[in-house]
Design a protein around this motif. Structure first.
Motif, PDB file in Angstrom:
ATOM      1  N   LEU A 119     -81.739  23.808  64.515  1.00 44.97           N
ATOM      2  CA  LEU A 119     -82.519  24.503  63.620  1.00 44.97           C
ATOM      3  C   LEU A 119     -82.363  24.889  62.230  1.00 44.97           C
ATOM      4  O   LEU A 119     -83.505  24.869  61.510  1.00 44.97           O
ATOM      5  CB  LEU A 119     -80.868  25.919  63.436  1.00 44.97           C
ATOM      6  CG  LEU A 119     -81.997  27.829  63.531  1.00 44.97           C
ATOM      7  CD1 LEU A 119     -83.667  27.530  63.769  1.00 44.97           C
ATOM      8  CD2 LEU A 119     -81.616  28.096  63.889  1.00 44.97           C
TER       9      LEU A 119
ATOM     10  N   THR B   6     -88.124  34.515  67.326  1.00 39.67           N
ATOM     11  CA  THR B   6     -88.076  34.100  68.628  1.00 39.67           C
ATOM     12  C   THR B   6     -88.221  34.159  70.351  1.00 39.67           C
ATOM     13  O   THR B   6     -89.051  35.790  70.377  1.00 39.67           O
ATOM     14  CB  THR B   6     -86.205  34.403  69.135  1.00 39.67           C
ATOM     15  OG1 THR B   6     -86.037  36.245  69.011  1.00 39.67           O
ATOM     16  CG2 THR B   6     -85.591  33.868  67.215  1.00 39.67           C
TER      17      THR B   6
ATOM     18  N   VAL C 217     -79.501  33.120  65.933  1.00 40.53           N
ATOM     19  CA  VAL C 217     -80.421  33.061  65.207  1.00 40.53           C
ATOM     20  C   VAL C 217     -79.651  33.461  64.609  1.00 40.53           C
ATOM     21  O   VAL C 217     -79.181  32.908  63.098  1.00 40.53           O
ATOM     22  CB  VAL C 217     -82.037  32.654  65.389  1.00 40.53           C
ATOM     23  CG1 VAL C 217     -82.413  32.268  64.145  1.00 40.53           C
ATOM     24  CG2 VAL C 217     -82.886  31.870  66.482  1.00 40.53           C
TER      25      VAL C 217
ATOM     26  N   THR D 236     -88.935  29.962  67.570  1.00 39.72           N
ATOM     27  CA  THR D 236     -87.505  29.282  68.683  1.00 39.72           C
ATOM     28  C   THR D 236     -88.299  29.755  70.040  1.00 39.72           C
ATOM     29  O   THR D 236     -88.729  30.285  70.062  1.00 39.72           O
ATOM     30  CB  THR D 236     -85.787  29.358  68.813  1.00 39.72           C
ATOM     31  OG1 THR D 236     -86.500  31.089  69.066  1.00 39.72           O
ATOM     32  CG2 THR D 236     -85.628  30.069  67.586  1.00 39.72           C
TER      33      THR D 236
ATOM     34  N   SER E 141     -80.674  36.808  70.779  1.00 36.78           N
ATOM     35  CA  SER E 141     -80.660  35.497  70.363  1.00 36.78           C
ATOM     36  C   SER E 141     -79.456  35.704  69.459  1.00 36.78           C
ATOM     37  O   SER E 141     -79.195  36.224  68.535  1.00 36.78           O
ATOM     38  CB  SER E 141     -82.141  35.581  68.839  1.00 36.78           C
ATOM     39  OG  SER E 141     -82.243  34.462  68.292  1.00 36.78           O
TER      40      SER E 141
END
Length: 174
Positions: free
Chosen positions: A133, A20, A43, A92, A41
Motif C-alpha cells: 500500500l 476498495t 486501508v 485495492t 477495509s
C-alpha cells in the motif's frame, strides 16, 4: 496529518482516491478450519498508522475475492474511476485477477491508476499489505498517467503484467 475526505467537501478534491474492492488484503480468517470472509477495509487504519500526510478519500466499491469478479464488476470499477474527480487513484484488489481488471481500465485516460493487493491479509503480522500500500501511494504520486500495478517491491505496467501462480508473484510480459 493527512486531511481525510469523507466525500467531496466544499468542492475540494483529495490528492488520492482509494477504491476498495476486496481481495486478500481485507480477508478475515476465524480459524484454520473455517473459510475466509472479506471484512471491512483496513486501508484507513494502515494509512493512519503510517502517518500519511497526503489527503486521501476512501470509497468501497465492493467486497469480493477477485476470482469472483465479473465483467459487470470490472465495468463498475472502471465507471467509478472515470467518474471520480481525483486524478490519482489506488485500487485495492485481489491478486488473482488484478491484471484482468488493469486491462479493463486500459482505456481510462488522464489518470494515474495503481492497483495493489497482498499475498497475505493485512491483519496478519507478517503481511506484505502495508508495504504494498505504501508503494502504491508513492507510485500514484510519481508515475505518469496510466495503469500500474504495485506489488512486492516492483511497479509494473498494468497492461503488460501477469500473475505467475506457481511463483506467487507478478511478472512483466512483453
Amino acid at each position: 496529518m493527512a486531511r481525510v475526505f469523507a466525500a467531496k467537501e466544499n468542492g475540494a478534491v483529495a490528492d488520492v482516491l482509494v477504491l476498495t474492492t476486496g481481495g486478500t488484503i481485507d480477508k478475515l480468517y476465524f480459524d484454520a478450519l473455517s473459510t475466509y470472509q472479506i471484512g471491512e477495509s483496513v486501508v484507513d487504519r494502515v494509512l493512519k498508522t503510517a502517518r500519511v500526510t497526503l489527503s486521501y478519500r476512501i470509497a468501497e466499491v465492493m467486497r469480493k475475492d477477485s476470482l469472483e469478479l465479473t465483467d459487470d464488476d470490472r465495468a463498475l470499477i472502471a465507471r467509478t474511476v472515470a467518474d471520480a474527480p481525483e486524478q490519482r487513484i489506488i485500487i485495492t484488489h485481489g491478486t488473482d485477477t488484478m491484471a484482468q481488471t488493469a486491462q479493463a481500465l486500459g482505456s481510462t485516460a488522464g489518470k494515474t491508476i495503481v492497483l495493489v493487493g497482498a499475498l497475505s491479509p493485512a491483519r496478519f503480522a507478517e503481511s506484505d499489505a502495508t508495504f504494498n500500500l505504501g508503494m502504491a501511494f508513492a507510485t500514484a504520486q510519481v508515475a505518469a498517467s496510466g495503469i500500474w500495478i504495485a506489488m512486492n517491491g516492483t511497479v509494473f505496467d498494468g497492461l503488460r503484467v501477469r500473475k505467475d501462480r506457481a511463483a506467487n508473484a507478478f511478472v512483466a510480459v512483453e
